[in-house]
Design an enzyme around this catalytic site. Structure first.
Site, short mmCIF file in Angstrom:
data_model
loop_
_atom_site.label_atom_id
_atom_site.label_comp_id
_atom_site.label_asym_id
_atom_site.label_seq_id
_atom_site.Cartn_x
_atom_site.Cartn_y
_atom_site.Cartn_z
CE LYS A 63 -3.51 -2.06 12.45
NZ LYS A 63 -3.48 -0.71 11.88
CD GLN A 118 -1.20 1.62 10.21
OE1 GLN A 118 -1.78 0.55 10.21
NE2 GLN A 118 -1.18 2.41 11.27
CG ASP A 165 -9.00 1.62 10.72
OD1 ASP A 165 -8.95 0.99 11.78
OD2 ASP A 165 -8.01 2.09 10.15
#
Ligand code: NDP
Length: 281
Positions: A52, A96, A119
């Site tokens: 990322k 995460q 997300d």
């Protein structure tokens, strides 16, 4: 032989478009910023976070990785999220997953400001998708839809079957396909006679997490098969679809690696840039 849905090529095109959008924002003095919180030292998560960061670098985005120790408390994690919510340089926040087991994932995700939830896992964004309102869409499902649309695979009125009902893949991809006017069937581990469902599918999405789970006899000839699975077998990454045999039956097939996985990070970048664009307006 199925047409290959080449995630690598699609992602390269997407990144080129995103670079233009990022440059336009930067020209206005607004560099999009993504913050990733990584708790603990899970090796797979370390790789994802690195990738990322690399994608941000490629697009010239501001990228910040906050590494917290394995024993971080819920309170400390939430304080960190709230700091990022207030940080004007940061447009997107990503926690995460998976988090260490002592932490409450759902509560942590709800702390993220919905407009920074790149997300798309916040309950508000999930709710927006489920009620057909615009919001941030989860990256993997968004990438799947992008793939189908780029290949000009007809969706309206078609039978779509999704195997897997997780909050991060199965349910949101089913909702996206429903919003595209597919007739959607959502299958899971308690589904009786799975193959009877999958054999009806014009679009078949496999998000199970079991290597070579979808076999050729489960696939309708000519169907578009999207393999979401990432499984490690003898040190090799394989999908949920028995590629070699399904390739002979399907009309379209996304490979693993080089398929959906490539789209996911691209969509994360798009969600971050979109968040920055919304703020800049
Ligand atoms: P989960 O483990 O959360 O969900 C798996 C789903 O598969 C569950 O709904 C489960 O049913 C269902 N399932 C399990 N066994 C069967 C069976 N025998 N028959 C039918 N359904 C079954 O996984 P995720 O959704 O998080 O991920 C799925 C896969 O996709 C994984 O391999 C993961 O690594 C990969 N992935 C890939 C991404 C990418 O970027 N390419 C991103 C995210 C995930 P039940 O609900 O009944 O238990």
């Amino acid at each position: 032989m199925a047409v290959l849905l080449d995630g690598k090529a699609l992602a390269a095109g997407l990144m080129a478009d995103l670079k233009l959008r990022a440059d336009a924002l930067k020209a206005r003095g607004k560099t999009p910023g993504l913050a990733v919180i990584l708790v603990g030292d899970d090796p797979a998560s370390q790789v994802y976070v690195r990738n990322k960061g690399k994608a941000c670098e490629d697009l010239g985005l501001l990228s910040e990785t906050i590494r917290l120790p394995q024993e971080t408390s819920q309170q400390d994690l939430e304080t960190q999220i709230e700091q990022l919510n207030r940080d004007p340089r940061i447009d997107g926040i990503l926690v995460q997953l998976p988090l260490p087991r002592h932490l409450d994932e759902a509560v942590a995700l709800r702390r993220i400001a919905p407009e920074k939830d790149v997300d798309g896992f916040h309950i508000e964004n999930a709710g927006r998708l489920f009620t057909g309102q615009s919001g941030v869409v989860a990256c993997t499902p968004k990438g799947i839809l992008y793939m189908l649309k780029k290949a000009q695979i007809p969706l309206a009125g078609k039978e779509a079957v999704v195997i897997g009902r997780s909050n991060i893949v199965g349910k949101p991809v089913a909702m996206l396909l429903l919003n595209e006017n597919c007739t959607v069937t959502l299958c899971h581990s308690r589904t009786v006679d799975l193959a009877a469902h999958t054999r009806r599918a014009d679009i078949l999405v496999a998000a199970v997490g079991k290597p070579r789970f979808v076999t050729a006899d489960m696939v309708k000839p000519g169907a578009a098969v999207i393999d979401v699975g990432i499984n490690r077998v003898d040190g090799k990454v394989v999908g949920d679809v028995d590629f070699e045999n399904v390739e002979k039956v399907a009309g379209y097939l996304s490979p693993v690696p080089g398929g959906v996985g490539k789209m996911t990070i691209g969509m994360l970048m798009e969600n971050t840039i979109e968040a920055a664009e919304r703020k800049a307006h």
